[in-house]
Design an enzyme around this catalytic site. Structure first.
Site, PDB file in Angstrom:
ATOM      1  CD  GLU A 109      27.966  33.616 -30.532  1.00 57.92           C
ATOM      2  OE1 GLU A 109      28.992  32.485 -31.213  1.00 57.92           O
ATOM      3  OE2 GLU A 109      28.379  33.925 -29.633  1.00 57.92           O
ATOM      4  CG  ASP A 110      31.120  29.444 -31.193  1.00 56.45           C
ATOM      5  OD1 ASP A 110      30.272  30.087 -31.252  1.00 56.45           O
ATOM      6  OD2 ASP A 110      31.806  28.857 -31.194  1.00 56.45           O
TER       7      ASP A 110
ATOM      8  CG  ASP B  11      25.627  27.548 -23.125  1.00 57.73           C
ATOM      9  OD1 ASP B  11      24.922  26.314 -22.151  1.00 57.73           O
ATOM     10  OD2 ASP B  11      27.702  26.953 -22.656  1.00 57.73           O
TER      11      ASP B  11
ATOM     12  CE  LYS C 265      26.684  22.910 -24.309  1.00 53.66           C
ATOM     13  NZ  LYS C 265      27.893  23.104 -23.522  1.00 53.66           N
TER      14      LYS C 265
ATOM     15  CG  PHE D  51      33.388  21.181 -21.559  1.00 52.16           C
ATOM     16  CD1 PHE D  51      33.636  21.589 -22.426  1.00 52.16           C
ATOM     17  CD2 PHE D  51      34.009  21.863 -20.685  1.00 52.16           C
ATOM     18  CE1 PHE D  51      34.239  22.940 -23.048  1.00 52.16           C
ATOM     19  CE2 PHE D  51      35.269  22.511 -20.755  1.00 52.16           C
ATOM     20  CZ  PHE D  51      35.343  22.983 -22.016  1.00 52.16           C
ATOM     21  CB  VAL D  52      30.477  20.589 -26.708  1.00 51.50           C
ATOM     22  CG1 VAL D  52      29.296  19.615 -26.750  1.00 51.50           C
ATOM     23  CG2 VAL D  52      29.659  21.174 -27.626  1.00 51.50           C
TER      24      VAL D  52
ATOM     25  CG  ASP E   1      38.295  27.305 -26.325  1.00 55.41           C
ATOM     26  OD1 ASP E   1      37.770  28.236 -26.169  1.00 55.41           O
ATOM     27  OD2 ASP E   1      38.993  27.933 -25.121  1.00 55.41           O
TER      28      ASP E   1
END
Ligand code: PRP
Length: 183
Positions: A103-104, A107, A135, A156-157, A163
């Protein structure tokens, strides 16, 4: 795309390309060791995981296979109940396989909590999670991540697969998007 190309859109640079690549090499070395004789099936979660999958898999010295899933989580009200929908399932049967979910970002943890449970029910030999970013302050589902790139603040990265409105995924580093871009 480099950080300098969108520097005005970012309020902070969190990690440069070099820092991310160095960490990916460290994670790959761990995975090489842990899966030395196992040829893991790496399961990337579209779309964000494309970059980490590409870098991590190429940094491995062991054989691996790759497959992909696409997931849609519903709006926040429904999402908190843990409902996510599979838009694209695996092409591969995973019973008896050593599965590594890639996964990227983690959250809330909803996506991975659901996915890990779903894939576990298919009887893999093992299942572990690798994520480039997490996070910790946003986490509300327990996710046992074995290979983690970096913990980051709940901002918000964008970049490295992440994206805003479809843009910035191809940014090589990771930065906090300036509110002026989305407000
Ligand atoms: C992002 C990311 C994870 C998920 C993490 O995907 O790639 O899959 O959100 O969030 P969670 O921990 O709160 O579940 P997104 O839905 O933005 O899709 P994308 O990968 O196509 O950008």
């Amino acid at each position: 795309m480099n950080l300098d190309d969108v520097r005005d859109d970012l309020s902070t640079v969190l990690f440069t390309e070099e820092q991310i690549q160095a960490r990916m090499l460290e994670l790959a070395a761990q995975i090489d060791k842990d899966y030395a004789d196992k040829s893991p099936l790496m399961v990337g979660i579209l779309n964000g995981a494309v970059m980490v999958m590409a870098d991590l898999s190429r940094a491995l010295t062991i054989h691996c296979e790759m497959d992909w899933m696409a997931i849609s989580s519903y709006g926040s009200g429904v999402a908190s109940s843990g409902v996510v929908r599979i838009l694209k399932d695996l092409n591969t049967a995973i019973a008896g396989r050593h599965v590594l979910i890639v996964e990227d970002i983690i959250d809330t943890g909803l996506t991975l909590a659901y996915l890990a449970g779903n894939l576990r029910s298919r009887n893999p030999a093992s299942i572990e999670i690798c994520a480039a970013f997490r996070k910790p302050e946003a986490l509300c589902n327990e996710v046992n991540v074995k290979y983690l790139g970096f913990d980051i603040p709940s901002d918000f990265v964008v970049g490295y697969g992440l994206d805003y409105a479809g843009h910035y995924r191809n940014l090589r580093g990771l930065g906090v998007l300036s509110p002026k871009v989305y407000s």
